[in-house]
Design an enzyme around this catalytic site. Structure first.
Site, mmCIF file in Angstrom:
data_model
loop_
_atom_site.group_PDB
_atom_site.id
_atom_site.type_symbol
_atom_site.label_atom_id
_atom_site.label_comp_id
_atom_site.label_asym_id
_atom_site.label_seq_id
_atom_site.Cartn_x
_atom_site.Cartn_y
_atom_site.Cartn_z
ATOM 1 N N ASP A 102 10.482 3.848 1.891
ATOM 2 C CA ASP A 102 8.649 4.004 1.450
ATOM 3 C C ASP A 102 8.641 4.820 0.907
ATOM 4 O O ASP A 102 7.516 5.165 -0.279
ATOM 5 C CB ASP A 102 7.403 3.336 2.806
ATOM 6 C CG ASP A 102 7.977 2.128 3.851
ATOM 7 O OD1 ASP A 102 8.478 1.726 2.725
ATOM 8 O OD2 ASP A 102 7.372 2.683 5.100
HETATM 9 C C1 26A Z 1 5.373 -7.454 7.874
HETATM 10 N N1 26A Z 1 6.042 -6.633 8.488
HETATM 11 C C2 26A Z 1 7.226 -7.343 8.952
HETATM 12 C C3 26A Z 1 5.536 -5.457 8.413
HETATM 13 C C4 26A Z 1 6.323 -4.662 8.881
HETATM 14 C C5 26A Z 1 6.051 -3.455 8.222
HETATM 15 N N2 26A Z 1 4.497 -3.073 7.522
HETATM 16 C C6 26A Z 1 4.234 -4.066 6.756
HETATM 17 N N3 26A Z 1 4.522 -5.159 7.268
HETATM 18 N N4 26A Z 1 7.254 -4.606 9.012
HETATM 19 C C7 26A Z 1 7.112 -2.637 9.342
HETATM 20 N N5 26A Z 1 6.550 -2.583 8.523
HETATM 21 C C8 26A Z 1 6.097 -0.955 8.562
HETATM 22 O O1 26A Z 1 7.412 -0.296 7.909
HETATM 23 C C9 26A Z 1 7.796 1.108 7.793
HETATM 24 C C10 26A Z 1 8.845 1.419 7.978
HETATM 25 O O2 26A Z 1 8.968 1.325 6.443
HETATM 26 C C11 26A Z 1 6.240 0.009 9.602
HETATM 27 O O3 26A Z 1 5.224 0.338 10.331
HETATM 28 C C12 26A Z 1 6.301 1.436 9.896
HETATM 29 O O4 26A Z 1 5.969 2.556 9.272
#
Ligand code: 26A
Length: 354
Positions: free
Chosen positions: A309
């Site tokens: 990210d």
């Molecule tokens: C719908 N899902 C599974 C998610 C996530 C997500 N952010 C949005 N939607 N699952 C994990 N994360 C975020 O990814 C970041 C790492 O790349 C986590 O909150 C984490 O900060």
């Protein structure tokens, strides 16, 4: 004032991070390096963490992390982020984190709901993400048309949407995507996780024609190739195939930017391109172009949560500043490297020049 140049949208989540989580992987059937929505058996993990583990709470949500990274390299008041939160303490924590790092929070608040959370299970250099979206998946497209938000969309020149948002919010994603395409603005998307191309293939297909810059990593690229029957597992070839997909706004080439952890980053463009185009690669550049990554020593790495990210946000921030693709990749690499040397999806403050 011209308004915020970048409008980002995703699932605002609070990360609940634990280390040495091997027993948790076993107990909840999680893979060491993956991102999933919690199934029924996995929903117990959040209480388990609170009761039995030493949890570090940190602002997360993939697109929100990228928004903070873009703000890191952009002037003040450049980045606004939307998504749905509950009316609880967690939402306040997220607002505070955004505020400190220069991201304006334009949340939709869903009364009586809880803000989403992500269990982040660290094992060695791997991170397993297990999310419960709660309020985040109640985001309504009508929020984008509200008097507070609509002018922000009109003023923005760049859009960033997390692929994760497509599990529930394809209508809102399409609204931003079409707006950008019609106004010849730049729409960017992150593939986010292997399960998005795999299980949300139709939603992804709807949005891809509008994507000017697509971000992803090697496992997401491989998952896309498999889901779409591409006859290759070579990441550079997959990036090229993604770049060549049909495009709504033919006036802009598409860039596909694939990271591979500590291995080289690959950038493919839909055309050979020159410095006047969106892609800013010169005519002499190979396509795809490979950008080596400076490897950190193992002991410098704290955890890899959020590194992708921060790469995407750093790249986009530099790109918005008018930097070349090469410089934008370098900014992405710098923020990715900074992130893995910190706990969770965080950057260094006071700011370091990148
Ligand atoms: C719908 N899902 C599974 C998610 C996530 C997500 N952010 C949005 N939607 N699952 C994990 N994360 C975020 O990814 C970041 C790492 O790349 C986590 O909150 C984490 O900060």
């Amino acid at each position: 004032m011209a308004g915020y140049s970048l409008f980002a949208m995703g699932n605002p989540l609070l990360d609940m991070q634990v280390t040495q989580g091997e027993p948790l992987l076993e107990k909840y059937g999680l893979k060491a390096n993956d991102a999933v929505l919690a199934n029924e058996q996995q929903l117990g993990i959040y209480d388990d963490l609170v009761k039995n583990w030493k949890v570090t709470y940190v602002a997360g949500g993939a697109a929100q992390n990228a928004a903070r990274a873009a703000a890191y390299v952009l002037p003040e008041k450049s980045v606004v982020y939307t998504g749905a939160v509950g009316d609880d303490e967690l939402a306040e924590q997220l607002r505070t984190a955004n505020g400190k790092e220069g991201v304006e929070s334009a949340y939709q608040v869903v009364k009586g709901q809880r803000t989403g959370a992500c269990a982040v299970v660290i094992t060695g250099h791997h991170r397993s993400l297990c999310t419960t979206l709660q309020a985040a998946e109640m985001f309504k497209p009508s929020h984008l048309a509200s008097p507070k938000i609509a002018p922000l969309i009109q003023d923005a020149k760049f859009f960033y949407v997390g692929g994760f948002f497509l599990t529930h919010g394809v209508e809102s994603a399409l609204e931003l995507a079409k707006h950008a395409s019609n106004a010849s603005k730049v729409f960017t998307l992150n593939l986010s996780a292997p399960f998005i191309p795999q299980f949300f293939k139709a939603q992804l297909q709807q949005v891809l024609p509008y994507v000017d810059i697509l971000f992803g990593n090697e496992s997401e690229a491989a998952s896309y190739a498999e889901a779409n029957g591409l006859p290759t597992d070579n990441v550079a070839d997959i990036a090229k195939a993604l770049a060549a997909l049909p495009k709504a706004n033919a006036a802009r080439p598409r860039l596909v930017v694939i990271t591979q952890g500590a291995d080289s980053t690959i950038v493919a463009s839909s055309e050979p391109s020159d410095s006047k185009t969106l892609s800013n690669l010169t005519t002499d550049d190979p396509n795809p172009k490979i950008f080596p990554v400076q490897k950190l020593a193992s002991e410098q790495i704290i955890d890899t949560n959020g590194a992708g990210d921060m790469f995407a946000g750093g790249f986009l921030g530099a790109y918005i500043l008018g930097k070349s693709v090469t410089e934008s990749v370098e900014a992405g690499h710098a923020l990715g490297a900074m992130c893995v040397q910190q706990v969770g999806p965080t950057l260094k403050f006071p700011k370091v020049n990148v």
